[in-house]
Design an enzyme around this catalytic site. Sequence first.
Site, mmCIF file in Angstrom:
data_model
loop_
_atom_site.group_PDB
_atom_site.id
_atom_site.type_symbol
_atom_site.label_atom_id
_atom_site.label_comp_id
_atom_site.label_asym_id
_atom_site.label_seq_id
_atom_site.Cartn_x
_atom_site.Cartn_y
_atom_site.Cartn_z
ATOM 1 C CB THR A 116 -0.941 0.016 1.223
ATOM 2 O OG1 THR A 116 -0.144 -0.114 2.423
ATOM 3 C CG2 THR A 116 -1.946 -1.121 1.166
ATOM 4 N N GLY B 51 2.344 4.548 -1.082
ATOM 5 C CA GLY B 51 1.981 5.566 -2.058
ATOM 6 C C GLY B 51 0.493 5.730 -2.286
#
Length: 267
Positions: free
Chosen positions: A206, A208
């Site tokens: 996850t 960014g």
Amino acid sequence: MVKKALTIAGSDSGGGAGIQADLKTFQELNVYGMSAITAITAQNTLGVQGVYALPLEAVIEQMNSIEADLRPDALKTGMLFNSELIEAVANNIREFNWGNVVIDPVMIAKGGAKLLQQEAINSLRETLIPLATVITPNIPEAEVITELSLHTIEARKKAAKVLHKLGADYVVVKGGHGEEEELVDLLFDGQSFVELKSTRISTRHTHGTGCTFAAAITAELAKGKTVEQAVKVAKDFIHAAIKDELGIGSGHGPTNHWAYRNAAVHS
């Protein structure tokens, strides 16, 4: 006419967040992407190994160059490391009368590294948030800005009202860090709430997500979409990017920026 979007943010050497994530998102959503780099980070999926702020003049000169020749239809801010930088960026946005401003109040990296100095919080509240068309904090970021504990949906609604009073036209309090079985993002326009729900995806990839979500909103605003339309596209974009994971790196891997396009092609 080609629509243009600007990201004012840090560089992620691992390519998953920061300007790299923003530019990928702009490209995927058919908007011409530009950047004003605020800092260079040495990082990968395991964490942030170094943060090197650019001189203030370098950031401002990049913004000046954009205004002189490539005026953006929308822009987003990401990692603004200190109060001096926040105030200078805010002054330029105001001076240039740039609209469609998306504020992603980046504070902490996925690996836990602090990306915003404590003394910069007041500058964020006082100079940048009042310029926001949309602000997109996650729960920990909203807690820092509002100084509230946000363990429930109702508490997050209260925080959204506080952020709106600070000057943001629209507020999106993201629910990824929430404890509810279903992921709920809250969109507040100063009058009413829209609850945007989605299924939680169990994955460590996850990195960014916040940058990508805000960049997708920026791209859609650049194309003339309403804030609610832009947020809904951004939610679909990031959901696809997380669901169709790349699975690279030994830590918090990046999301898949071409997943939304692939889903559209195959639908």
